[in-house]
Design a protein around this motif. Sequence first.
Motif, mmCIF file in Angstrom:
data_model
loop_
_atom_site.group_PDB
_atom_site.id
_atom_site.type_symbol
_atom_site.label_atom_id
_atom_site.label_comp_id
_atom_site.label_asym_id
_atom_site.label_seq_id
_atom_site.Cartn_x
_atom_site.Cartn_y
_atom_site.Cartn_z
ATOM 1 N N SER A 49 78.697 21.466 -69.515
ATOM 2 C CA SER A 49 79.679 22.438 -69.024
ATOM 3 C C SER A 49 79.856 23.612 -69.980
ATOM 4 N N GLN A 50 79.567 23.423 -71.255
ATOM 5 C CA GLN A 50 79.750 24.482 -72.251
ATOM 6 C C GLN A 50 78.477 25.284 -72.526
ATOM 7 N N SER A 51 77.349 24.845 -72.005
ATOM 8 C CA SER A 51 76.078 25.486 -72.325
ATOM 9 C C SER A 51 75.717 26.572 -71.310
ATOM 10 N N ARG A 52 75.578 27.774 -71.805
ATOM 11 C CA ARG A 52 75.149 28.904 -70.969
ATOM 12 C C ARG A 52 73.666 28.762 -70.611
ATOM 13 N N THR A 53 72.868 28.253 -71.550
ATOM 14 C CA THR A 53 71.431 28.071 -71.321
ATOM 15 C C THR A 53 71.178 27.124 -70.151
ATOM 16 N N ILE A 54 71.878 26.000 -70.144
ATOM 17 C CA ILE A 54 71.698 25.020 -69.065
ATOM 18 C C ILE A 54 72.147 25.608 -67.738
ATOM 19 N N ALA A 55 73.249 26.339 -67.743
ATOM 20 C CA ALA A 55 73.737 26.962 -66.502
ATOM 21 C C ALA A 55 72.707 27.944 -65.949
ATOM 22 N N GLU A 56 72.083 28.717 -66.819
ATOM 23 C CA GLU A 56 71.053 29.666 -66.379
ATOM 24 C C GLU A 56 69.849 28.936 -65.788
ATOM 25 N N ILE A 57 69.425 27.874 -66.438
ATOM 26 C CA ILE A 57 68.267 27.115 -65.952
ATOM 27 C C ILE A 57 68.568 26.509 -64.583
ATOM 28 N N LEU A 58 69.732 25.905 -64.458
ATOM 29 C CA LEU A 58 70.070 25.233 -63.206
ATOM 30 C C LEU A 58 70.320 26.204 -62.058
ATOM 31 N N SER A 59 70.585 27.460 -62.370
ATOM 32 C CA SER A 59 70.804 28.447 -61.308
ATOM 33 C C SER A 59 69.488 29.022 -60.778
ATOM 34 N N LYS A 60 68.383 28.762 -61.470
ATOM 35 C CA LYS A 60 67.088 29.270 -61.028
ATOM 36 C C LYS A 60 66.648 28.585 -59.741
ATOM 37 N N GLN A 61 65.960 29.308 -58.899
ATOM 38 C CA GLN A 61 65.445 28.735 -57.657
ATOM 39 C C GLN A 61 64.257 27.815 -57.927
ATOM 40 N N GLU A 62 63.400 28.225 -58.869
ATOM 41 C CA GLU A 62 62.233 27.428 -59.235
ATOM 42 C C GLU A 62 62.478 26.772 -60.574
ATOM 43 N N ILE A 63 62.359 25.470 -60.620
ATOM 44 C CA ILE A 63 62.553 24.737 -61.864
ATOM 45 C C ILE A 63 61.229 24.090 -62.244
ATOM 46 N N ARG A 64 60.867 24.230 -63.508
ATOM 47 C CA ARG A 64 59.601 23.706 -64.011
ATOM 48 C C ARG A 64 59.859 22.631 -65.065
ATOM 49 N N GLY A 65 58.807 21.981 -65.498
ATOM 50 C CA GLY A 65 58.920 20.954 -66.529
ATOM 51 C C GLY A 65 59.448 21.495 -67.840
ATOM 52 N N ALA A 66 59.054 22.720 -68.174
ATOM 53 C CA ALA A 66 59.547 23.344 -69.412
ATOM 54 C C ALA A 66 61.064 23.519 -69.366
ATOM 55 N N ASP A 67 61.606 23.733 -68.176
ATOM 56 C CA ASP A 67 63.060 23.839 -68.022
ATOM 57 C C ASP A 67 63.724 22.503 -68.334
ATOM 58 N N PHE A 68 63.109 21.404 -67.891
ATOM 59 C CA PHE A 68 63.648 20.086 -68.197
ATOM 60 C C PHE A 68 63.654 19.851 -69.709
ATOM 61 N N ARG A 69 62.576 20.245 -70.365
ATOM 62 C CA ARG A 69 62.500 20.092 -71.829
ATOM 63 C C ARG A 69 63.581 20.928 -72.507
ATOM 64 N N ALA A 70 63.782 22.161 -72.034
ATOM 65 C CA ALA A 70 64.810 23.022 -72.628
ATOM 66 C C ALA A 70 66.201 22.402 -72.471
ATOM 67 N N ILE A 71 66.479 21.845 -71.300
ATOM 68 C CA ILE A 71 67.773 21.187 -71.073
ATOM 69 C C ILE A 71 67.921 19.993 -72.012
ATOM 70 N N ARG A 72 66.890 19.182 -72.086
ATOM 71 C CA ARG A 72 66.935 17.992 -72.952
ATOM 72 C C ARG A 72 67.165 18.379 -74.405
ATOM 73 N N ASN A 73 66.450 19.393 -74.871
ATOM 74 C CA ASN A 73 66.617 19.850 -76.250
ATOM 75 C C ASN A 73 68.010 20.438 -76.482
ATOM 76 N N GLU A 74 68.515 21.169 -75.511
ATOM 77 C CA GLU A 74 69.863 21.749 -75.613
ATOM 78 C C GLU A 74 70.917 20.642 -75.745
#
Length: 141
Positions: A49-74
Amino acid sequence: AKYDQTLNGPDMEPHRGVKKPVSIFDIRRQSAQIHIRKNHTAELKTKISQSRTIAEILSKQEIRGADFRAIRNELGVTIEAIHQETKIRLDYLNSLEEDRLDKLPATVFLKGFVKAYLKSLCIDPVDDISTRYINSLPHKN
């Protein structure tokens, strides 16, 4: 009596061959693990809820594996922790995050893996995000 004990083992009653009851569950340990998991879940949800990075990733229409890694690392979660919780093989998890589609299973299994991955990170809505990920892949059998 000594012959019966060697034949039946130390946990068996002599001449009857009946084992004594053995406790297979340690209730205290199990409840402690549930308590730890609840704290971990609350902590992850707060970070999400506090992460702007995760919010941006989840708002994307296309989600890729690199996005999952970024969320996990965040969130500061190791891939080994996801492996332990989901029981998904590490090579599949790495292939998922690296978009190595040739190393991933059929789409029906992949969708289940993605859902389990997202649930382990407390990411919602699981169905919507997994569908967006699957739809962003080149068609796979």
